[in-house]
Design a protein around this motif. Structure first.
Motif: not given
Length: 234
Positions: A182, A192, A230
């Motif tokens: 990310i 991530a 997220l």
């Protein structure tokens, strides 16, 4: 089989550790008291299964399981005093749901289910980065990386106590591993699974909190909404 115990009650962790000593081919990879600490240990120890409590301060067991959904490792076995969460637990992909106090035979059954699931699934693909040390090419696993930072014409992979020069650009790496990396900033990517939170400074800047390190890279305003989404999903 490597097992990580995640429970906010020290006595519960000690009891599970004692029970695991009675199970064959089992190694306790660690024992922690909350979800954020578990993410740090995951990055360091790569366990096969989590024995996971649900009600914990901060990131609870359900939030942690959601963060780890769709991964081959670690598998999740919930260990809780409450029956009410069972349906949601299996929706999150849990292998089993054990009620406290956990009995040895039920624990053995749960670990047997974990082994069966792991054996039945294909090996999880490993992301590999191509780096150079003193001009010689080497491979490094993506799971080992803390962050990737572009500096002038090069990309530097920060891994524990060392830094390695990579052959690929940030854009190439992002395109190769879109589900695993990310972007925090135009010059920074992180795996991530490393992202555990955000920290806002007095001057308005936002830093990323990463598992397994005190290093907190800055997040750009452009990427901040994506990261917040997220974290809410996890």
């Amino acid at each position: 089989m490597r097992v990580l115990i995640v429970d906010d009650e020290p006595l519960a962790r000690a009891r599970l550790a004692a029970l695991l000593q009675e199970c064959e081919d089992v190694e306790v990879a660690g024992s922690v008291g909350d979800g954020e600490a578990a993410l740090t240990m995951l990055a360091q120890t790569h366990p096969d299964v989590l024995l996971l409590d649900i009600n914990m301060p901060g990131m609870d067991g359900k939030a942690l399981a959601a963060r780890l959904a769709n991964r081959l490792r670690p598998q999740i076995v919930f260990c809780t005093a409450y029956e009410a969460h069972a349906v949601h637990a299996f929706d999150l992909g849990a292998v089993d749901y054990l009620l406290k106090p956990v009995r040895l035979e039920r624990l053995r059954d749960a670990l047997k289910r974990v082994r069966q699931r792991l054996d039945a699934q294909p090996h999880e693909p490993v992301g590999w980065l191509h780096a150079r040390v003193r001009g010689e090419p080497i491979r490094m696993a993506l799971d080992e990386v803390i962050c990737l930072i572009a500096e002038e014409k090069y990309v530097i992979a920060h891994r524990g106590g060392d830094q390695l020069l990579l052959d690929d650009s940030l854009r190439q790496l992002e395109e190769t591993y879109p589900d695993q990396l990310i972007r925090l900033h135009r010059n920074c990517l992180v795996p991530a699974h490393r992202l555990i939170g955000l920290k806002t400074l007095a001057d308005g800047r936002v830093l990323a909190r990463l598992a397994g390190t005190d290093f907190s890279p800055e997040v750009s305003r452009r990427n901040l909404p994506t990261l917040r989404k997220l974290l809410r999903m996890s």
